[in-house]
Scaffold this active site. Structure first.
Site: not given
Length: 267
Positions: A154-155
């Protein structure tokens, strides 16, 4: 970009490289330093620490995951201080888990802070820069915006989006022939606590002070893209030339990048 006499806004400016960059722009003669952070106590400490500079230091408590907070505080800045000459989008968060271990809140909050917020914040201050045909926008992205990595899905997604938007904005300003520089920064892990537990096999964990100095110099020189310590062109060239299996082998076994998050703890 010469910082002397300028008004500089830094998000996440109460700690880490945000705080260091704030000190550095004051050392270069900035007239106003505006800090946006969710940590009000931290901002007050920074304001007290920077009180010896001949400049005004302002702190605004802002939750940049909320559009309403961004818009409300942007209007306060404009009415209480005036135009922003340099915007440094620095604030960010990371959740170090495998994708299936994330909650929906983890996903939405990471994207809201790391991606959506920098666009919303820039949109609040860019029109005035365009109107007066001067200004600088610096977006602190990440080398995770160039290289995929386990336990950073997600980062990485948020930073890939940030890199693409930031460099597109640069091209738009050039196409419109506006004297507004857009600098995209893509650093490796920085030793600020945000990535506590990260281990690197070959590449050095970046130290906050010299990293902050390189970023400020990049803004001064109107640098377009800056990746540290590996130059972005090396990463892009490797991705383009090497077969994926070979690229993965190099990143995993030579640089050790795919194992960096195994012992991640975070702040």
């Amino acid at each position: 970009m010469d910082f002397k006499g300028k008004t500089v806004l830094i998000t996440g400016g109460a700690s880490g490289i945000g705080k260091i960059m704030g000190r550095k722009v004051l050392e270069r003669g900035a007239r106003h330093l505006i800090i946006w952070d969710i940590n009000e106590a931290g901002m007050n400490d920074v304001k007290a620490e920077f009180s010896n500079f001949k400049a005004n230091v302002f702190g605004y408590k802002v939750d940049i995951s909320k559009l309403g907070d961004i818009q409300e505080n942007a209007q306060k800045v404009k009415s209480e201080i005036g135009d922003v000459d340099v915007l440094i989008n620095n604030a960010g968060i990371v959740v170090g888990k495998y994708f299936h271990e994330h909650s929906h809140t983890d996903i939405s909050r990471t994207m809201a802070i790391n991606t959506d917020a920098i666009m919303h914040i820039t949109l609040e201050f860019l029109p005035e820069m365009i109107q007066r045909n001067s200004g600088a926008v610096c977006n602190i992205c990440s080398s995770a915006g160039l290289i995929s990595n386990p336990k950073m899905s997600i980062y990485a997604a948020s930073k890939w989006a940030a890199v693409g938007w930031s460099d597109s904005l640069r091209l738009e300003m050039e196409q419109l022939q506006k004297s507004i520089s857009v600098t995209t920064i893509m650093p490796f892990f920085i030793n600020t606590g945000m990535f506590d537990g990260v281990k690197s096999k070959l590449l050095p964990i970046l130290e906050p002070e010299p990293t902050s100095e390189r970023i400020i110099k990049a803004i001064e020189k109107n640098t377009k893209l800056l990746a540290m310590p590996l130059p972005y062109w090396f990463i892009r060239l490797s991705q383009g030339v090497l077969p994926l299996t070979v690229f993965d082998w190099v990143m995993r076994n030579i640089f050790g990048i795919y194992d960096t998050m195994k012992d991640f703890k975070g702040r």
